[in-house]
Design an enzyme around this catalytic site. Sequence first.
Site, PDB file in Angstrom:
ATOM      1  N   LYS A  10       0.927  -1.099  -0.047  1.00  0.00           N
ATOM      2  CA  LYS A  10      -0.018   0.102   0.114  1.00  0.00           C
ATOM      3  C   LYS A  10       1.003   1.231   0.142  1.00  0.00           C
ATOM      4  O   LYS A  10       2.027   1.356   0.543  1.00  0.00           O
ATOM      5  CB  LYS A  10      -1.167   0.017   1.167  1.00  0.00           C
ATOM      6  CG  LYS A  10      -2.111   0.883   1.153  1.00  0.00           C
ATOM      7  CD  LYS A  10      -2.984   0.423   0.186  1.00  0.00           C
ATOM      8  CE  LYS A  10      -4.662   0.863   0.622  1.00  0.00           C
ATOM      9  NZ  LYS A  10      -5.329  -0.361  -0.145  1.00  0.00           N
TER      10      LYS A  10
ATOM     11  N   GLY B  55     -20.036   6.793   4.223  1.00  0.00           N
ATOM     12  CA  GLY B  55     -19.098   7.144   3.203  1.00  0.00           C
ATOM     13  C   GLY B  55     -19.839   7.048   1.979  1.00  0.00           C
ATOM     14  O   GLY B  55     -20.610   6.116   1.597  1.00  0.00           O
TER      15      GLY B  55
ATOM     16  N   GLY C 233     -18.304   8.361  -1.327  1.00  0.00           N
ATOM     17  CA  GLY C 233     -17.171   8.195  -2.400  1.00  0.00           C
ATOM     18  C   GLY C 233     -17.677   7.275  -3.424  1.00  0.00           C
ATOM     19  O   GLY C 233     -18.696   6.867  -3.771  1.00  0.00           O
ATOM     20  N   ASN C 234     -16.406   6.755  -3.961  1.00  0.00           N
ATOM     21  CA  ASN C 234     -16.403   5.791  -4.998  1.00  0.00           C
ATOM     22  C   ASN C 234     -17.157   4.456  -4.618  1.00  0.00           C
ATOM     23  O   ASN C 234     -18.305   3.989  -5.040  1.00  0.00           O
ATOM     24  CB  ASN C 234     -14.949   5.660  -5.632  1.00  0.00           C
ATOM     25  CG  ASN C 234     -15.131   4.426  -6.651  1.00  0.00           C
ATOM     26  OD1 ASN C 234     -16.009   4.516  -7.608  1.00  0.00           O
ATOM     27  ND2 ASN C 234     -14.109   3.511  -6.575  1.00  0.00           N
ATOM     28  N   ALA C 235     -16.641   3.907  -3.480  1.00  0.00           N
ATOM     29  CA  ALA C 235     -17.331   2.645  -3.083  1.00  0.00           C
ATOM     30  C   ALA C 235     -18.758   2.710  -2.625  1.00  0.00           C
ATOM     31  O   ALA C 235     -19.655   2.255  -2.892  1.00  0.00           O
ATOM     32  CB  ALA C 235     -16.530   2.177  -1.933  1.00  0.00           C
ATOM     33  N   GLY C 236     -19.134   3.921  -1.745  1.00  0.00           N
ATOM     34  CA  GLY C 236     -20.472   4.067  -1.114  1.00  0.00           C
ATOM     35  C   GLY C 236     -21.359   4.410  -2.108  1.00  0.00           C
ATOM     36  O   GLY C 236     -22.606   3.999  -2.091  1.00  0.00           O
TER      37      GLY C 236
END
Length: 415
Positions: free
Chosen positions: A105, A217, A219-222
């Site tokens: 990471k 959340g 963002g992208n995932a949420g």
Amino acid sequence: MAKNNPFLTAQKQIDLASKYLEIDHDLVEILKEPQRVVEVALPIRMDNGKIKIFRGFRSQHNNYRGPYKGGIRFHPDVNIDEIKALSVWMTFKCAAVGIPFGGAKGGIIVDPHKLSKAEKEKLTRAYVDKIFEFIGPYKDIPAPDVYTDGQIMSWILDEYNHISREHNPAVVTGKPVAVEGSLGRDTATSMGGVIVLDKLLKRIGIERDKASVAIQGFGNAGANVADILYHQGFKIVAVADSKGAIVSRNQIDPHALVEHKKKTGSVIGFESTRTVSTDEFLKLDVTVIIPAALENVFTAENADSVKAKVILELANGPSTIEADEIFHKKKILVIPDILANAGGVTVSYFEWAQNLSRDYWTLEKVESRLQEVMSSSFETIYEKSLQHSITMRVAAFVVAMERILSSINLRGNGN
Ligand code: GLU
């Protein structure tokens, strides 16, 4: 050391799982530390003409099962222990779903929202220059993570190819399709999460249209998971982002909410919803709660008041060790991050394979292979959890660790 240090959490998770291993134990210690951690200083000439130094990291945890693999995060709270923990989780994630990568990471301490596009590009290229010798299609393959996206991956590709004087798209995944990304990569994390959620709900006898969902959340995932769940008939009743949380008596339409957030900068104030505190949000009486942002959302302080039946961890590291213990006692089922969000790295693997073979897949092929990987991984991990009466997190760590240790055993304990 900071409270709820994610690296200590990761090490504890390894210890907890090691009790259930059916193979040699003394190699477990190898997995508690990254093999290499690089820290770099990135001097950037800002738009105002002044030099600013940013700090970046890359933690390469383990590469016994394949090249190091994992995203790069741009966030003001990035720190070395967080990046080390995230690299551990990448190794275990790839092994838990049986894809041939190790774990890594990266991160830069920066609030990317405060940078111009030109500054962001300079910062990305400077980072690639500094870690160039450590990455590559068979060494270490970065990807998006919190606050990084396809544009940033395109600059990484470009800078790496520029320095190496070769066309090497497989050095980074999560690229837009126009620069040899894979179809289906942008929604893969959420899609994978929904596949395993669906399988668990079937096992415990809850029907989709009876399942209410809260998402933390956006963002992208949420936002993607909200979209997929909505279309599959789940009822989204609450959403939180970094500015606050909203709850509705009816269904929340994720498309309209995305538009609202674009206009106003947050989910707050969306039609027919009321604003609640984060505390209240976490206590909502819903079927499923989905942390889809950062670490340490569920802690010793709040886990006892969680009422959801199922937690789908799309974020990495949202539950502390203490929270996990409380959830286990309360019989709240946690689909752990290393399984729940593994769809992202799985399609990254498909992207890498397509780049290397120069053979590009249809969306149908990507989705059906993702379905295969997520479904069979869920079955293996769920069965293991029933077999030993352990949480799915411990079971996922056991499954992963047995695969990693078998590889280390056969190869020798190589350094
Ligand atoms: N950042 C994502 C994760 O935490 C994706 C990593 C990748 O595709 O390499 O799993």
